[in-house]
Design a protein around this motif. Structure first.
Motif, PDB file in Angstrom:
ATOM      1  N   UNK A 227      53.732   3.572  19.979  1.00 13.88           N
ATOM      2  CA  UNK A 227      55.041   3.382  19.347  1.00 13.88           C
ATOM      3  C   UNK A 227      55.043   3.919  17.926  1.00 13.88           C
ATOM      4  N   UNK A 228      53.940   3.684  17.210  1.00 15.42           N
ATOM      5  CA  UNK A 228      53.847   4.172  15.839  1.00 15.42           C
ATOM      6  C   UNK A 228      53.838   5.691  15.803  1.00 15.42           C
ATOM      7  N   UNK A 229      53.099   6.311  16.723  1.00 15.21           N
ATOM      8  CA  UNK A 229      53.034   7.776  16.766  1.00 15.21           C
ATOM      9  C   UNK A 229      54.401   8.371  17.080  1.00 15.21           C
ATOM     10  N   UNK A 230      55.109   7.801  18.028  1.00  8.89           N
ATOM     11  CA  UNK A 230      56.443   8.305  18.376  1.00  8.89           C
ATOM     12  C   UNK A 230      57.434   8.079  17.245  1.00  8.89           C
ATOM     13  N   UNK A 231      57.288   6.946  16.545  1.00 11.78           N
ATOM     14  CA  UNK A 231      58.219   6.655  15.447  1.00 11.78           C
ATOM     15  C   UNK A 231      58.070   7.676  14.320  1.00 11.78           C
ATOM     16  N   UNK A 232      56.814   8.017  14.014  1.00 16.27           N
ATOM     17  CA  UNK A 232      56.588   9.026  12.973  1.00 16.27           C
ATOM     18  C   UNK A 232      57.088  10.394  13.434  1.00 16.27           C
ATOM     19  N   UNK A 233      56.820  10.730  14.687  1.00 16.95           N
ATOM     20  CA  UNK A 233      57.176  12.059  15.204  1.00 16.95           C
ATOM     21  C   UNK A 233      58.680  12.282  15.245  1.00 16.95           C
ATOM     22  N   UNK A 234      59.431  11.238  15.510  1.00 19.34           N
ATOM     23  CA  UNK A 234      60.883  11.383  15.680  1.00 19.34           C
ATOM     24  C   UNK A 234      61.678  10.953  14.459  1.00 19.34           C
ATOM     25  N   UNK A 235      61.010  10.628  13.381  1.00 22.30           N
ATOM     26  CA  UNK A 235      61.727  10.200  12.180  1.00 22.30           C
ATOM     27  C   UNK A 235      62.481  11.383  11.570  1.00 22.30           C
ATOM     28  N   UNK A 236      63.709  11.193  11.102  1.00 16.03           N
ATOM     29  CA  UNK A 236      64.478  12.297  10.498  1.00 16.03           C
ATOM     30  C   UNK A 236      63.769  12.954   9.321  1.00 16.03           C
ATOM     31  N   UNK A 237      63.010  12.153   8.551  1.00 11.08           N
ATOM     32  CA  UNK A 237      62.300  12.728   7.409  1.00 11.08           C
ATOM     33  C   UNK A 237      61.188  13.658   7.895  1.00 11.08           C
TER      34      UNK A 237
ATOM     35  N   UNK B 144      59.148   5.583  -1.845  1.00 11.43           N
ATOM     36  CA  UNK B 144      60.466   5.610  -2.503  1.00 11.43           C
ATOM     37  C   UNK B 144      61.567   5.107  -1.564  1.00 11.43           C
ATOM     38  N   UNK B 145      61.169   4.396  -0.525  1.00 13.75           N
ATOM     39  CA  UNK B 145      62.145   3.875   0.428  1.00 13.75           C
ATOM     40  C   UNK B 145      62.686   4.946   1.363  1.00 13.75           C
ATOM     41  N   UNK B 146      62.075   6.162   1.355  1.00 14.56           N
ATOM     42  CA  UNK B 146      62.600   7.289   2.145  1.00 14.56           C
ATOM     43  C   UNK B 146      61.545   7.880   3.082  1.00 14.56           C
ATOM     44  N   UNK B 147      60.406   8.305   2.531  1.00 13.31           N
ATOM     45  CA  UNK B 147      59.391   9.022   3.299  1.00 13.31           C
ATOM     46  C   UNK B 147      58.547   8.031   4.102  1.00 13.31           C
ATOM     47  N   UNK B 148      58.406   8.232   5.422  1.00 15.90           N
ATOM     48  CA  UNK B 148      57.621   7.302   6.247  1.00 15.90           C
ATOM     49  C   UNK B 148      56.180   7.182   5.755  1.00 15.90           C
ATOM     50  N   UNK B 149      55.703   5.953   5.686  1.00 12.00           N
ATOM     51  CA  UNK B 149      54.312   5.693   5.316  1.00 12.00           C
ATOM     52  C   UNK B 149      53.773   4.594   6.233  1.00 12.00           C
ATOM     53  N   UNK B 150      53.968   4.835   7.531  1.00  9.25           N
ATOM     54  CA  UNK B 150      53.682   3.801   8.532  1.00  9.25           C
ATOM     55  C   UNK B 150      52.188   3.633   8.804  1.00  9.25           C
ATOM     56  N   UNK B 151      51.416   4.700   8.626  1.00  9.02           N
ATOM     57  CA  UNK B 151      50.009   4.661   9.019  1.00  9.02           C
ATOM     58  C   UNK B 151      49.087   4.133   7.917  1.00  9.02           C
ATOM     59  N   UNK B 152      49.550   3.151   7.174  1.00 12.57           N
ATOM     60  CA  UNK B 152      48.745   2.530   6.118  1.00 12.57           C
ATOM     61  C   UNK B 152      48.832   1.018   6.264  1.00 12.57           C
ATOM     62  N   UNK B 153      47.671   0.364   6.198  1.00 19.92           N
ATOM     63  CA  UNK B 153      47.638  -1.097   6.224  1.00 19.92           C
ATOM     64  C   UNK B 153      47.236  -1.605   4.850  1.00 19.92           C
ATOM     65  N   UNK B 154      48.082  -2.453   4.288  1.00 13.25           N
ATOM     66  CA  UNK B 154      47.792  -3.063   2.990  1.00 13.25           C
ATOM     67  C   UNK B 154      47.252  -4.484   3.146  1.00 13.25           C
ATOM     68  N   UNK B 155      46.985  -4.893   4.384  1.00 10.50           N
ATOM     69  CA  UNK B 155      46.485  -6.241   4.647  1.00 10.50           C
ATOM     70  C   UNK B 155      45.003  -6.337   4.304  1.00 10.50           C
TER      71      UNK B 155
END
Length: 335
Positions: free
Chosen positions: A173-183, A149-160
């Motif tokens: 970097x991905x782990x830190x980005x998820x851990x420190x995200x405001x959501x 919905x353009x809000x909740x992080x969904x970084x750990x998915x590859x659609x390729x």
């Protein structure tokens, strides 16, 4: 005697005359050469000056070269007849032109027609070099922007369809980005509130107890993400992402989603037991013994949290395959 002398002189005179006539005929035959000429034009009919024209003997490669005049004309004189020749013409910016074989007769004046030069076709060579790190970087940038919905992080998915492996730096970097995200922080707040309402773990009630629960939930999530999403994947060369299937039967997609918790994709694209996820959940569950109340510590805490963590992984993977992918904003819009 006088008569014999006259006859001998007459015979000598006739022989000299005949010899002179034969010599003249031979010289005339030797001088009976041919001429080759023509005009060089382009496909539009415009003459081409300064074109290089080569008249080559086919058998021994002996050749003569001239340049066309300002009117596009060329002319070869004193060409030996009876020999097979070939004309080749070249000019800057035009493709080369070669004539069919030409054989000339004595005294022939040969005008070569149909000499039209076409514009040279440029050939561009492109060297394609596949750089997996460059491809992974581009895919990683896209994954960093994926949000439900353009809000909740969904970084750990590859659609390729053919994902490039993440580098060690990208995994951290991905782990830190998820851990420190405001959501993520908001999620920790909600989970801690639910645990406060259920009075678990045994921290009691009040703001102090709530703070401890908030810290415990945050520590659980951070250790799980860092160990299972960065440290172990880097050491074991496994990819911590979920790889969206999106096609096939419902059964095959369910199996893909469930087994992804137990089967990992390596950085080489191979499959092996998912030591990273399983180890990350187990390590996080074990570390909880360091900060949970004594009444909650023990083997039960470890394996209880481990079972909950694995169940959450399976549920999240199934949701990714059938639900979240539809609502995940990618490249600035919903898919």
């Amino acid at each position: 005697m006088k008569h014999l002398s006259i006859d001998f002189g007459a015979t000598l005179a006739v022989a000299l005359v005949l010899s002179a006539l034969a010599s003249g005929q031979n010289n005339q035959a030797a001088s009976r050469t041919a001429t080759v000429m023509g005009t060089v034009i382009d496909v539009n009919g415009d003459v081409i000056p300064d074109a290089t024209v080569v008249l080559k003997e086919v058998e021994n490669n002996a050749h003569r070269t001239i340049v066309t005049t300002q009117t596009g004309m060329f002319e070869f004189h004193d060409v030996t007849p009876g020999i097979t020749y070939q004309l080749s013409i070249s000019a800057k910016g035009f493709a080369d032109w070669v004539s069919p074989p030409i054989t000339l007769n004595p005294d022939q004046f040969k005008i070569v027609t149909g000499i039209q030069l076409r514009i040279a076709t440029e050939r561009t060579t492109v060297d394609v070099h596949y750089d997996p790190v460059e491809v992974a970087t581009e895919q990683f940038k896209a994954e960093e922007k994926q949000r439900v919905f353009g809000i909740i992080p969904n970084f750990y998915v590859s659609y390729e369809s053919d994902p490039a492996p993440l580098t060690t730096g990208m995994k951290f970097k991905l782990a830190l980005k998820v851990s420190t995200d405001p959501v993520t922080a908001a999620g920790v707040f909600l989970v801690a509130s639910a645990k406060q309402a259920g009075n678990t773990p045994d921290y009691g009630q009040g703001w102090g107890a709530y703070g401890k629960r908030f810290g415990a939930v945050a520590a659980d999530g951070f250790s799980d993400i860092m160990i299972g999403g960065a440290i172990l994947p880097s050491l074991l060369h496994q990819d911590p992402r979920y790889f969206y299937q999106g096609t096939g039967s419902t059964g095959s997609r369910i199996r893909h989603a469930v087994f992804s918790t137990f089967v990992a994709r390596t950085d080489k694209g191979e499959s092996q037991p998912n030591y990273s996820t399983l180890g990350g959940v187990l390590a996080s569950s074990s570390l909880a013994n360091l900060y949970y109340p004594r009444s909650n510590r023990g083997v039960g805490l470890v394996f209880g949290n481990f079972a909950i963590g694995i169940a959450e992984r399976i549920g999240a993977s199934v949701a990714q395959e059938f639900l979240l992918g539809k609502f995940t904003r990618r490249d600035g819009h919903m898919k």
